[in-house]
Write an enzyme that holds these catalytic residues in place. Structure first.
Site, PDB file in Angstrom:
ATOM      1  N   ASP A  70     -44.885  11.437 102.374  1.00 16.83           N
ATOM      2  CA  ASP A  70     -43.759  10.851 101.644  1.00 16.83           C
ATOM      3  C   ASP A  70     -42.416  11.084 102.320  1.00 16.83           C
ATOM      4  O   ASP A  70     -41.511  10.280 102.181  1.00 16.83           O
ATOM      5  CB  ASP A  70     -43.730  11.325 100.193  1.00 16.83           C
ATOM      6  CG  ASP A  70     -43.848  12.831 100.028  1.00 16.83           C
ATOM      7  OD1 ASP A  70     -43.825  13.557 101.029  1.00 16.83           O
ATOM      8  OD2 ASP A  70     -43.956  13.275  98.868  1.00 16.83           O
ATOM      9  N   ASP A 481     -40.757  23.706  97.851  1.00 19.89           N
ATOM     10  CA  ASP A 481     -42.062  23.539  97.203  1.00 19.89           C
ATOM     11  C   ASP A 481     -43.055  24.674  97.406  1.00 19.89           C
ATOM     12  O   ASP A 481     -43.802  24.999  96.495  1.00 19.89           O
ATOM     13  CB  ASP A 481     -42.737  22.226  97.618  1.00 19.89           C
ATOM     14  CG  ASP A 481     -41.952  21.002  97.191  1.00 19.89           C
ATOM     15  OD1 ASP A 481     -41.325  21.043  96.126  1.00 19.89           O
ATOM     16  OD2 ASP A 481     -41.952  20.019  97.937  1.00 19.89           O
TER      17      ASP A 481
END
Length: 890
Positions: A70, A481
């Site tokens: 992404d 993350d």
């Protein structure tokens, strides 16, 4: 857990970093050599770390596989090495959005051709439009066609697809499904030009949250997949029947039977759901569709699987579990091309207790699951999972049933069976690519083995980097993350991310310059502390206490000797503490949200910057005073650092194109700054080992110098600069952090937003003298005297384990090197090791020192760790030898 990663540069964009006209240059001519030095670029290995929404197998050539990410570009599989090769490292600073890949297509007529639809955000965060990249050499080089609209590789709905498809009959024809109400687009010249298919009736209408004022969740997710029925075409002619999926819960699937001239809504289709995937089995005449009530890849509370008979128009609900038991949407749809009656799908949005994978061998008539309950909460798995190559995938968790660690996955929108090998499957998760090479064991009742198939695919967003001058750590990273890692060997995957606590995102970290065993990090966490400390060079951590009001990590600075810390967290003002953060006091004289750093010599001196003002504290962060320095950037897109070894020597980089922008230097503790006239723009600054014969440390920056954007090095205090990257190695946006290595001349660590931590080593060995690489073994040691060993298994899972070994010099003389040997009693194998080199022959293992930990004083210890594999039993070794000397086992 994976969260939406928003490019750090968005803040800079708001300040005009990538917009507007360039500032006027000073009259002096920049001294810059472009690509004058040859660098070798690699990743500090993490392996994965991000969402992989698409995996694409070529249908006509074995082992030709691509993966899209992404924000981290695209990759091609290398079968000989079982690794991934990055394909979009050439994306430059101004086109950073093209590192987000919303779709990818591999040409089965000409396997040398591959296409990528790129663009990261459809809202204002990405100032550029999307593009279609085309390659005739499997992604080694690209040509680009810009589109008149944006694409969203990191937008909601990015796991649906594929939006880009090549006509299998006439491969000069391609289709692209667009977001934002832009409809369906077609190229008839192999992707060189594109035009809208005006006859296509529905551009979609679904948005995740229409009320979102940022435009991120409110964008129409658009046309989401294109699938050809190859049985309706002949080689050289356009395929007649095409199916298209649209983000519209009432009108999700359309068909053309005249090669895209006219279109109609497929009659009798289900409503109330979005069609995430549409996969066609031309042999049996079935179109399979995976539905969810949401666009994903995070959300989705209900779903269905349907089969459409292309000859009769009959729809059949083939959902694998009862509706009452569905709390997730379906995706990850694939057909076994060797046995087309075999299909698989995933419960992509089943976050708890795990994702689910479903398999049918009778075209969806009946299904089996990858795991099921025996008696709740106990589970029976059809698989075993081996993460010894990426042990951090356990996330250091110890969950209660029915959760297990490592998880089978989450956000599992991409799952593909190899079209040439029914036993091989790959699927993407929010953190890695998993795969198996004995998938058909599923049908025979034997367990299939799931392992990471992700080496070479590096997909982390980097917020901060630090390379200490001594200690076992070569590099500390602060990551989005997955928190970040302590690398003791850049070529090996660390055993675990930072834990105790484990931040979802680490925003800043620092070490004490004269005492690198003291390390601090801050970050984001849904609940719990936002600051952590280490006193052993980052090997182990403990949580600090938050002051009132903290909502996020912000920035943090450690005193030069580690005696105190200054923290500028989100949610409250700047704070300071002595000791390790058991209590904090508010700093005065400095605004909330200021970036903070420490002087690297004076433990009581700290610095801050906010909105064009530089601040200095000489009392350990208790009070700050604004500097009288003027001309600094007015915004907050600034990064600054103090030089090790010299008090008050500060470098500041940053700014925006609509104001002050560049690199500044202060030698008087921030009282005054001088702007370097030969640097047009700069966004980061870092220091590394000085060149041979130089008296000043090497400078590194991500900057624009001499009209060229790149990574630059100066060995003469900024008087002249050498570009050390090249156009093939740009990695999009590199503006978050940079640091040299204080132990290795020429080595530089570069942050990326999606391609992980990149590091470069120079071929110019004349510059650095004998710095050593901090990672190779020494000569064969011949230690004398007594020794003792402590061997501890710190984690164990099915087929794998982690162990720590402490070797203590209990004699009276120092060692200048060491070599520890032992034999495993149960045939265990070392799979990777850190803080040592190792070799293994049969059951016999030898671990040797690295260059930096060869010397062990009498009474001192050295530690290393490793992961290993085992079966049956995992008995500890009973004896250890240091060379020929037997050690006491503690």
């Amino acid at each position: 857990m994976r969260r939406t990663r928003i490019l750090t540069a968005v803040l800079a964009l708001a300040a005009g970093l990538l917009a507007g006209s360039a500032p006027a240059l000073a009259a002096s001519t920049p001294k810059v050599a472009l690509a004058a030095d040859t660098y070798t670029w690699k990743n500090a290995r993490i392996d994965g770390g991000g969402f992989v929404p698409g995996i694409v197998f070529n249908r006509s050539e074995k082992n030709l596989v691509y993966a899209r990410t992404d924000i981290g570009g695209a990759y091609r599989w290398q079968e000989s090495t079982k690794t991934w090769t990055p394909l979009l490292d050439s994306v430059g600073w101004n086109d950073w959005g093209h590192t987000g890949v919303v779709s990818l297509a591999s040409d089965s007529v000409d396997p040398n051709k591959v296409y990528a639809a790129v663009g990261t955000y459809t809202n204002s965060w990405d100032p550029g439009n999307g593009a279609v990249l085309r390659s005739s050499d499997r992604g080694a080089s690209w040509r680009r066609t810009d589109l008149p609209f944006k694409l969203g590789g990191n937008m909601p709905g990015r796991g649906m697809g594929e939006r880009l498809a090549i006509d299998p009959g006439k491969d000069s024809v391609l289709y692209l499904g667009a977001p934002s109400g832009k409809g369906l687009w077609r190229s008839t010249d192999s992707g060189a030009t594109w035009s809208q298919v005006t006859s296509f009736p529905n551009p979609g209408n679904y948005a995740q949250d229409p009320s979102d004022t940022t435009g991120y969740a409110s964008d129409n997710q658009g046309v989401v997949w294109v699938t050809f029925d190859e049985s309706t075409g002949t080689p050289g002619s356009a395929t007649k029947t095409i199916y298209v999926g649209v983000a519209d819960k009432d009108n999700a699937v359309y068909r053309s039977t005249d090669a895209g001239a006219t279109w109609s809504r497929l009659a009798g289709q289900p409503t109330g759901y979005l069609a995430h995937k549409g996969v066609l089995d031309a042999k049996n005449g079935y179109l399979y569709i995976a539905y969810s009530d949401k666009g994903g890849p995070y959300d989705g509370g209900k779903g269905q699987l349907w089969r459409y008979a292309t000859a009769t128009g009959t729809w059949t609900d083939i959902s694998p579990v009862a509706e009452a038991d569905r709390y997730y949407g379906f995706s990850g749809l694939t057909v076994d091309r060797q046995h087309p009656g075999t299909i698989m799908a995933t419960a992509y949005s089943s976050w708890w207790p795990d994702t689910q994978i479903f398999r049918s061998t009778d075209s969806g008539g009946t299904w089996t699951k990858a795991w099921d309950y025996t008696s709740y909460p106990n589970r029976s798995n059809r698989y075993t999972i081996d993460v010894s190559s990426s042990p951090w995938l356990t996330f250091g968790a110890n969950p209660s049933p029915p959760e297990q660690t490592p998880k089978l996955g989450w956000m599992t929108e991409s799952l593909e069976i190899d079209p040439f090998n029914s036993a091989r499957m790959m699927y993407g998760t929010g953190a890695t690519v998993y795969g198996t090479e004995n998938l058909t064991n599923w049908d025979s009742g034997d367990k299939f083995t799931v392992k990471p198939m992700v080496r070479g695919l590096e997909e982390t967003a980097v917020n901060d980097l630090a390379s200490p001058p001594s200690g076992g750590a070569q590099l500390f990273s602060a990551l989005g993350d997955i928190g970040g890692f302590r690398h003791t060997d850049l070529t090996k995957v660390p055993s675990m991310m930072y834990t105790s606590p484990t931040f979802t995102t680490t925003t800043s970290l620092d070490f004490a310059e004269t005492n690198p065993n003291t390390v601090v990090r801050v970050g984001n966490l849904d609940s719990g502390p936002h600051v952590a400390f280490s006193t052993d060079n980052g090997a182990n951590w403990f949580a600090g206490t938050d002051p009132s009001g903290v909502s996020g990590g912000g920035t943090v600075a450690a005193a030069a000797d580690g005696s105190r810390f200054v923290w500028s967290p989100a949610g409250t003002g700047v704070q300071y503490t002595t000791g390790f953060g058991s209590s904090w006091s508010a700093s005065t004289g400095i605004p909330a949200g200021a970036a903070v750093e420490s002087d690297r010599v004076d433990p009581k001196t700290f610095y801050g910057f906010k909105s064009g003002k530089f601040y200095v504290s000489s009392d350990g962060g208790a009070t700050f005073t604004a500097s009288s320095a003027t001309g600094l950037p007015s915004g907050d897109s600034v990064r600054f650092k103090a030089l090790p070894g010299t008090k008050g020597d500060i470098w500041l980089a940053g700014g925006a194109t609509d104001g002050a922008y560049g690199l500044w230097h202060s030698t008087d503790g921030g009282a005054t700054f001088t702007k370097l006239s030969n640097v047009e723009q700069a966004d980061t600054i870092g220091f590394g080992k000085a060149a041979s014969g130089a008296s000043y440390q090497t400078l590194y920056t991500s900057a624009k110098i001499g009209g060229v954007r790149g990574i630059f090095r100066s060995t003469d205090k900024g008087a002249s600069w050498t570009r050390i990257n090249d156009d093939a190695h740009q990695w999009g946006w590199t503006g978050a952090a940079i640091t040299g290595d204080p132990r290795v001349y020429g080595r530089v660590y570069v942050s990326t937003n999606g391609r992980g931590v990149v590091y470069g080593d120079t071929s110019d060995t004349s510059g650095g003298g004998s710095g050593g690489d901090g990672g190779g073994g020494g000569t064969d040691p011949t230690p004398t005297g007594a020794c003792s060993v402590t061997y501890k298994i710190t984690n164990q899972w099915s087929g794998g384990f982690q162990a720590d070994v402490q070797l203590t010099n209990t004699g009276s003389s120092a060692w200048s090197g060491w070599s520890l040997g032992w034999s495993f009693p149960d045939g265990q194998r070392v799979t990777q090791i850190w803080n040592a080199d190792q070799s293994q022959s049969g059951a016999t293992v030898t671990a040797k020192n690295l260059g930096w930990n060869a010397n062990v004083a009498a009474g001192s210890s050295v530690s290393f760790g490793f992961t290993g594999s085992w079966s049956g039993t995992n008995t500890k070794p009973a004896a250890f030898k240091l060379g020929d000397q037997s050690c006491t086992v503690a």
